[in-house]
Scaffold this motif. Structure first.
Motif, mmCIF file in Angstrom:
data_model
loop_
_atom_site.group_PDB
_atom_site.id
_atom_site.type_symbol
_atom_site.label_atom_id
_atom_site.label_comp_id
_atom_site.label_asym_id
_atom_site.label_seq_id
_atom_site.Cartn_x
_atom_site.Cartn_y
_atom_site.Cartn_z
ATOM 1 N N ARG A 68 0.952 -1.086 -0.158
ATOM 2 C CA ARG A 68 -0.069 0.161 -0.054
ATOM 3 C C ARG A 68 0.817 1.205 0.067
ATOM 4 N NH1 ARG A 68 -4.340 -1.998 4.569
ATOM 5 N NH2 ARG A 68 -4.740 -3.850 3.635
ATOM 6 N N THR A 69 0.207 2.090 -0.604
ATOM 7 C CA THR A 69 1.128 3.452 -0.773
ATOM 8 C C THR A 69 0.212 4.608 0.161
ATOM 9 O OG1 THR A 69 0.198 4.184 -2.798
ATOM 10 C CG2 THR A 69 1.977 2.875 -2.904
ATOM 11 N N ALA A 70 1.037 5.610 0.562
ATOM 12 C CA ALA A 70 0.244 6.535 1.301
ATOM 13 C C ALA A 70 -0.630 7.477 0.436
ATOM 14 C CB ALA A 70 1.369 7.621 2.020
ATOM 15 N N ASP A 73 -2.050 13.702 0.570
ATOM 16 C CA ASP A 73 -2.877 14.539 1.594
ATOM 17 C C ASP A 73 -3.083 15.719 0.876
ATOM 18 O OD1 ASP A 73 -3.557 15.305 4.105
ATOM 19 O OD2 ASP A 73 -1.753 16.116 5.043
ATOM 20 N N SER A 87 -5.234 13.773 6.241
ATOM 21 C CA SER A 87 -4.181 13.145 7.078
ATOM 22 C C SER A 87 -4.741 13.342 8.432
ATOM 23 C CB SER A 87 -2.660 13.869 6.971
ATOM 24 O OG SER A 87 -2.668 14.891 7.247
ATOM 25 N N LYS A 90 -6.307 10.177 10.046
ATOM 26 C CA LYS A 90 -5.303 9.122 10.268
ATOM 27 C C LYS A 90 -5.851 8.222 11.457
ATOM 28 C CE LYS A 90 -1.275 8.904 8.664
ATOM 29 N NZ LYS A 90 0.179 9.189 8.743
ATOM 30 N N ILE A 184 -9.226 3.911 2.258
ATOM 31 C CA ILE A 184 -7.724 4.125 2.963
ATOM 32 C C ILE A 184 -7.549 3.715 4.491
ATOM 33 C CG2 ILE A 184 -6.485 6.194 3.605
ATOM 34 C CD1 ILE A 184 -7.659 7.925 1.612
ATOM 35 N N ASP A 187 -3.724 3.489 8.691
ATOM 36 C CA ASP A 187 -2.333 4.134 8.614
ATOM 37 C C ASP A 187 -2.184 5.385 7.400
ATOM 38 O OD1 ASP A 187 -1.336 2.627 10.647
ATOM 39 O OD2 ASP A 187 -1.028 0.903 9.168
ATOM 40 N N GLY A 188 -3.458 5.660 7.078
ATOM 41 C CA GLY A 188 -3.431 6.527 5.710
ATOM 42 C C GLY A 188 -2.938 6.151 4.311
ATOM 43 N N LYS A 189 -2.812 4.602 4.304
ATOM 44 C CA LYS A 189 -2.592 4.188 3.101
ATOM 45 C C LYS A 189 -3.694 3.522 2.221
ATOM 46 C CE LYS A 189 1.995 3.080 4.649
ATOM 47 N NZ LYS A 189 3.164 2.206 4.767
#
Length: 212
Positions: A68-70, A73, A87, A90, A184, A187-189
């Protein structure tokens, strides 16, 4: 704002094409475009349907944690001026819905997302709608004020935050068509990025999995 244009150009078929082949070709193209193109095709198809439950999108597979990628934001304001920063969410599972008032597929999904918001917000789900309407609040405010869509009769009384997207957001999230919905993780991913109409039951099951 440039954002995403709702107009889609179609090339004309040869006039000499046999009638049955024309019908088959048009029907096939229409079915293919409905789930992916933010065009008048979606709106007209939705207007002709009286039962949204029969409209199903494609299932998703949750991306493994290691891959997974962030999520890019951003900070955007609600109609009342309150800033919403992605963000800052999160720690919660975020359903990020890119939609527009002219998008037929979007207006099918909105009642589902309203339902998910009511069912799972206490368990850690945060729903955020990002309108990609080119004229922003000029179209979105009257749309939201109706609480019920004129075209579909669907509930559009979204109690979750709605903000207006920008060209930068469209580039960051590689938006070329609508609807687009992301899940999402805490963890924000990005766990899921879905273009076109989601499969409601499958999407709900994925929300449950990420909330665990």
């Amino acid at each position: 704002m440039k954002l995403i244009d709702k107009h889609v150009a179609f090339s004309r078929s040869g006039e000499e094409m046999p009638a049955l082949l024309v019908i088959f070709t048009v029907a096939s193209v229409a079915l293919m475009l409905f789930g992916t193109w933010p065009s008048a095709v979606q709106a007209s198809f939705q207007a002709a349907s009286t039962d949204n439950s029969v409209l199903r999108g494609t299932p998703d597979t949750i991306t493994p944690k290691s891959q997974r990628t962030a999520a890019p934001d951003f900070t955007l304001a609600e109609a009342n001026g309150k800033p919403i920063t992605l963000s800052a969410l999160k720690g919660r599972v975020v359903l990020l819905d890119f939609w527009a008032t002219w998008c037929g597929g979007c207006k099918i999904e909105i009642p589902w997302y309203i339902e998910f918001d009511k069912k799972y917000s206490d368990q850690g789900l945060a729903v955020l709608g990002v309108s990609m309407d080119k004229d922003g609040w000029t179209s979105v405010k009257p749309f939201l004020a109706k609480k019920k869509d004129d075209e579909t009769g669907n509930n559009i009384d979204m109690q979750y935050p709605i903000v207006i997207g920008t060209d930068d957001i469209a580039r960051q999230y590689n938006l070329k068509t609508l609807p687009v919905t992301l899940l999402i993780d805490r963890d924000g991913k990005i766990a899921i990025a879905h273009t076109g109409l989601v499969d409601k039951d499958d999407f709900e099951n994925n929300i449950r999995s990420l909330l665990k």
